[in-house]
Design a protein around this motif. Sequence first.
Motif, PDB file in Angstrom:
ATOM      1  N   SER A  30      48.126  39.398  27.987  1.00  0.00           N
ATOM      2  CA  SER A  30      48.035  40.362  26.896  1.00  0.00           C
ATOM      3  C   SER A  30      48.329  41.737  27.482  1.00  0.00           C
ATOM      4  O   SER A  30      47.779  42.088  28.540  1.00  0.00           O
ATOM      5  N   GLN A  65      35.712  36.011  22.703  1.00  0.00           N
ATOM      6  CA  GLN A  65      36.353  36.272  23.997  1.00  0.00           C
ATOM      7  C   GLN A  65      37.847  36.502  23.785  1.00  0.00           C
ATOM      8  O   GLN A  65      38.455  37.366  24.421  1.00  0.00           O
ATOM      9  N   GLY A  91      38.389  39.963  22.615  1.00  0.00           N
ATOM     10  CA  GLY A  91      38.230  40.875  23.753  1.00  0.00           C
ATOM     11  C   GLY A  91      39.476  40.925  24.633  1.00  0.00           C
ATOM     12  O   GLY A  91      39.931  42.005  25.016  1.00  0.00           O
ATOM     13  N   TYR A  92      40.038  39.757  24.949  1.00  0.00           N
ATOM     14  CA  TYR A  92      41.267  39.723  25.753  1.00  0.00           C
ATOM     15  C   TYR A  92      42.355  40.585  25.093  1.00  0.00           C
ATOM     16  O   TYR A  92      43.093  41.302  25.750  1.00  0.00           O
ATOM     17  N   SER A 124      41.316  44.534  24.893  1.00  0.00           N
ATOM     18  CA  SER A 124      40.915  45.162  26.149  1.00  0.00           C
ATOM     19  C   SER A 124      41.922  46.227  26.604  1.00  0.00           C
ATOM     20  O   SER A 124      43.129  46.028  26.543  1.00  0.00           O
ATOM     21  N   HIS A 136      38.946  39.617  31.044  1.00  0.00           N
ATOM     22  CA  HIS A 136      37.731  39.005  30.504  1.00  0.00           C
ATOM     23  C   HIS A 136      36.567  39.987  30.472  1.00  0.00           C
ATOM     24  O   HIS A 136      35.724  39.933  29.593  1.00  0.00           O
ATOM     25  N   GLY A 150      37.216  43.175  28.176  1.00  0.00           N
ATOM     26  CA  GLY A 150      37.224  42.690  26.794  1.00  0.00           C
ATOM     27  C   GLY A 150      35.824  42.498  26.224  1.00  0.00           C
ATOM     28  O   GLY A 150      35.666  42.115  25.066  1.00  0.00           O
ATOM     29  N   CYS A 153      31.600  42.578  20.224  1.00  0.00           N
ATOM     30  CA  CYS A 153      32.647  42.887  21.217  1.00  0.00           C
ATOM     31  C   CYS A 153      32.580  44.371  21.586  1.00  0.00           C
ATOM     32  O   CYS A 153      32.547  44.733  22.767  1.00  0.00           O
ATOM     33  N   GLN A 201      31.526  45.804  25.224  1.00  0.00           N
ATOM     34  CA  GLN A 201      32.514  46.612  25.955  1.00  0.00           C
ATOM     35  C   GLN A 201      31.913  47.950  26.369  1.00  0.00           C
ATOM     36  O   GLN A 201      32.044  48.381  27.515  1.00  0.00           O
ATOM     37  N   ASP A 220      47.927  44.787  20.789  1.00  0.00           N
ATOM     38  CA  ASP A 220      46.675  44.029  20.957  1.00  0.00           C
ATOM     39  C   ASP A 220      46.927  42.583  20.527  1.00  0.00           C
ATOM     40  O   ASP A 220      46.530  42.155  19.439  1.00  0.00           O
TER      41      ASP A 220
END
Length: 639
Positions: free
Chosen positions: A418, A434, A437-438, A441, A447, A450, A475, A479, A587
């Motif tokens: 990503s 998750q 988040g990836y 981020s 990981h 994210g 998330c 973060q 994203d």
Amino acid sequence: MTTYSGYMGKVILLDLNTQTTCEYPWTDKDRELYIGGKGMASKILFDNLTGEEQAFSEDNLIVITTGPLTGTGAPCSNRFNISTLSPLTGITTSSNCGGNFGHYLKKAGYDALIIKGKCKEHTWIEIKNDKFTFHECGELWGMKVTESQEELQRIMDESRNCRVKCGILSIGPAGENLVKYAAVISGERAAGRAGVGAVFGSKNLKAIVATGNHEVPVDNVAMNDKHNLKWTNTLRKHPLTGNQLPKMGTAGLVSSMQVRGILSSRNYALGQYDDFDMVSGETLAEDYNIVNKGCMSCPIKCARTVNVKGHNVKGPELETLGLLGGGIMNNNLEKILQWNYELDELGMDTISASSTLAWAMEANEKGLWKTGLEFGKITNISKTFNDIAFRRGIGDELAEGTRWLSKKYGGEEFAIQSKGLELAAYEPRRSVGQGLGYAVSNRGGCHLNGGYLVIVENLGLHADPQTPHAKADFCMFMQDLMEAVSLGGQCLFTSYAVFPGFLISKPNGIITTTVNKVIPFLGPVVRVLNKFPEIASFHLWLIPHTKSLHYVTGMRMNLGKFLRTGERSYNVERMTNAKFGVSAKLDTLPKRLTDVPQDPKNPKTKVPLEKMKKVYYEARGWSKDGLPTEKKLKKMKIV
Ligand code: SF4
């Protein structure tokens, strides 16, 4: 200078073109807003990068920062951060490292170094208190990591006729040859991700050595010592930081990930690997681990020591085990130990190297790029890693990473990255938060950056991993929390203890089951805290970082301020990235993860990214384009 303790009060700007230094203005107001570490680096990059720079251009900056807790004895507090414009992603990156360099940079009297320009010759820099010396590398250039660090230590010792305590940062051949995912290494620990080592290489900078005799001032020594003792005990009693991590390191997660279907296999086509037990943390601990090791001032000690070809060296982390195990369909653990060692010595990020390899295997299988690399074939891997580091043959193109390769040869849908950064080993189709988040981020498919929601969905708690409900709000919360933790100079594992131990040790207990069931409905509650962190104008025993910052620096601190600082840091980094073209359209995740269910019979087993992204931007107070609004920036005092 500063009125706050915990800081050395000096940030140095180093110009490699002129080999001169000067002090960079960094005020107490800046310290209050950004604390240190990554936040400080993000703000410096935001203030100095225009969006015109390239990773390898002379005007790119390398910003090495410490936190106020670095060197104060707080648990896991000797981390330092390196931020720069990444050659792999084209946007900013930050790499957090557990080596001893940060500690010694502060001993030399500095909170941070900003490096600009380019050395004319291959150079290493010696910092001793206020003296900066530029040395030509000679034969140091070309040496692998351990050899170069040993040589530097020898030079330092010889010049002073005694053993010199110093912190060393160096790159290996991968950095020298501009491999886009080359790392910088301090001791055995890596600032690994997104090619900070290649930026060192592009500046002809092989290494930096820091030493000095300054002491880090602490505002309230008695309270700080008492607090650290209590905190260390809490970490030692917690099931994650006191049992799982010391016992098996992050490698211990392989088996849990297999059970939960989130262990990436066959370049992420699958979420389980039949031979997982042959490459698991248990097998590593039983058959290969010699002793546990840790970064300086760490009571957790999550690192393993293994023997490879007669050398006692750092063992692999979960990411390396997963990606060089099931990721490439290899069940030979001994080989993973060897490759992990070789990658460290070459100075290369194990995650991106492994993931690029897995992509190439699939591209070879599909006839897109014939290289001889095949799933399950391990005889040519060691040579391939060396070829990457020295940019020989196919290694020259593999050194560019999966995004570049898939643009050239096709196969973007299975290029597991990503924003150009390869994902870690957590397969997100059964951990959709998750996955979010990836995608969002700041530094690309990371990981940790994210928000690491896999711990809420699968590895600590078990809140419905397929539902998108509340994931955006959690998330953001995670973060910002993790961001804030790193600003002080601490390891992110200290934030594991935010989940009370009893929830983790009794996964089937009535309280844990209820918490898991309730989490998907807690979005609005978390949203309020995210939006108005000021309401948390207190310290919370689960997040002892705030008291630590208060006792060390003397700064007024509480949970709300802490979270807001994390948020500010996250947003300022996003704004710098916006100068380089980041917005909602970047994203993304590869189609394999958003369009292809992991279980063909269960259409829910994919990442509903667009749905979650929309809520995430709302939660952050960002525009639909995924950017902080003017109002938001003003509220956070960024502009
Ligand atoms: S928990 Fe592991 S990574 Fe974190 S400081 Fe300790 S040894 Fe280093």
